[in-house]
Scaffold this motif. Sequence first.
Motif, PDB file in Angstrom:
ATOM      1  N   HIS A 122      83.522  87.839   1.932  1.00  0.00           N
ATOM      2  CA  HIS A 122      82.348  86.743   2.008  1.00  0.00           C
ATOM      3  C   HIS A 122      81.960  86.452   0.352  1.00  0.00           C
ATOM      4  N   THR A 139      84.752  81.967   2.536  1.00  0.00           N
ATOM      5  CA  THR A 139      85.274  83.163   2.936  1.00  0.00           C
ATOM      6  C   THR A 139      86.565  83.054   2.640  1.00  0.00           C
ATOM      7  N   TRP A 171      81.603  92.140   0.630  1.00  0.00           N
ATOM      8  CA  TRP A 171      80.894  90.953   0.573  1.00  0.00           C
ATOM      9  C   TRP A 171      80.931  90.787  -1.170  1.00  0.00           C
TER      10      TRP A 171
END
Length: 537
Positions: A389, A393, A459
């Motif tokens: 992410h 994405t 992330w």
Amino acid sequence: MLYTELVQLWDEAVQAVDAKDWQGALAKLEQISEPTSRTLFNAASAHLALGQLDLALRALDLTIAKDERLAVGFFQRAAVMMQIDRLEEALSDCIWAQKHMRGNMVIDYRQLGLRFKLYSWQVLYNAAAVYCRMGQWEQAKEVLQSASQERGGGGRGGNIEVAQDSITREEVLDPLLVPEGVVFRPRKQDVEQLGQRDFLGKAKVISSMIPNDDFGGFEPLRLQKPGFYEPKMDGAQDSRYMRIRTPYMARGPGQLTVPGGAMVFLFSEEDRDGMATVIYDGQRGLLPVTLLEPADLKTSKGKKENRVPSGIPLPPGLKPPTRPKAQPSPAAPPRVPFTSDTPPPSYTTATHAPPPALEPPKYTANRGSDQYAASAEGAEAGSVVVKVHYTYTVALSVPLDTPYHELKEQIAQKLGQPASQLRLRHKQHGSRALIPLGGEEEPGHIVQEVAEAGRATLWCQTEDPLANRSILYQMVALYDYAAQGPEDLEFSEGDTIDILGEVNEEWLEGHCAGSIGIFPSCFAYRENVNITQSLEL
């Protein structure tokens, strides 16, 4: 223009046509700001009755422009064209009228409000009249013969045999027209709805049978405060709820049988017989006033203070907490002394806190991972699908034994960013906090450590200005917070916030998504602290 206004003017124009008041009809039709093809046809009929051929032709042009498939409009315009010697255009209109009849022998316009039937032989008759004016008598005779054959199937008006004799003598035929006074009329139902109708009827005065009836039996609305909402109940002096001391058996008509200790609602005051009207169990009746005593509905303060919350978290107050005053110098905000359970101010220990004792509500971190399920199933054995992410994405497939630093290089190449400026984080199972991917530069750490069922979710953020700042601990946002000023930190529900300092009891300084700012502490909570306790602080 309102449809009711259109129908009103249309109906008044039709009434003027019935009275042969052609000027009055035109005056009403000209007041229609948005005319339709049918009202324009009516205007053309009025102009024809007055002998104004040019104005009638202009109105018929507008009629056909509004409805390009109106066969009777072409039929009427062809007849007007013949009267002003525009024969080529008249013949073209006859052809278009025949085409828009779509092979039908007759079209009945009664459903559209015109009491007229247009027959196919009438269109052919007008075409023959055009050929007569053009001097093409043989062509006129052939077309009239076709009209005679079609007229044999029905229709009235027009003597074909007389017209054939006239062509034999080379006499010009007069064109057929829609009869004078035959116009489009609005629907009868629409005209009937023009009159005002009284749906409610006249008001009626209804008097109450109860003397001095100034109370309807409903309590007024009461303000509610944020928290664990409960209806506010007044004390005995303001309440109309009464409790009956002893059981009472009905002894007369209209009286109630009520057990002792029951609560009733006082509907009216005491009458001359010492009886009061009350409501009990949905029934209204009489009870002696001497047996009634006020019911104290006020709860004790101790019970309210010791009440256990039901688990619904308190939302932020209606007013934001007091903002901290601006510091005279740009020095770092004051730090509070650390307790035994507070981790030391280092980045590694702050983000690697032990698992919380009480888990928060379950939260699915891999939202949208279903779209990559097929990729994970189709991957080769010994590989893992990594979903990253970023501002967008991306997904990539790497072997299970890929070291962290090689994974970071591949992600940087995928995102087009330098690997030295990327920061990778992940979520532990059952946690909502983002934890840095440890051992990015150390050998021995591979992707398999953070993968589950052939998938891993990371992330990624670019480096933020945290090089010289220490993270005290992390919190998770309970609600969305919109920045009220340039110094505020904006975040959304569920975001992980790095706490850099405590400004005062109500405001914290934190970092989220590459931004640093202050925010109210009641908008977030620590995972390793009970939610209710953190809110009560």
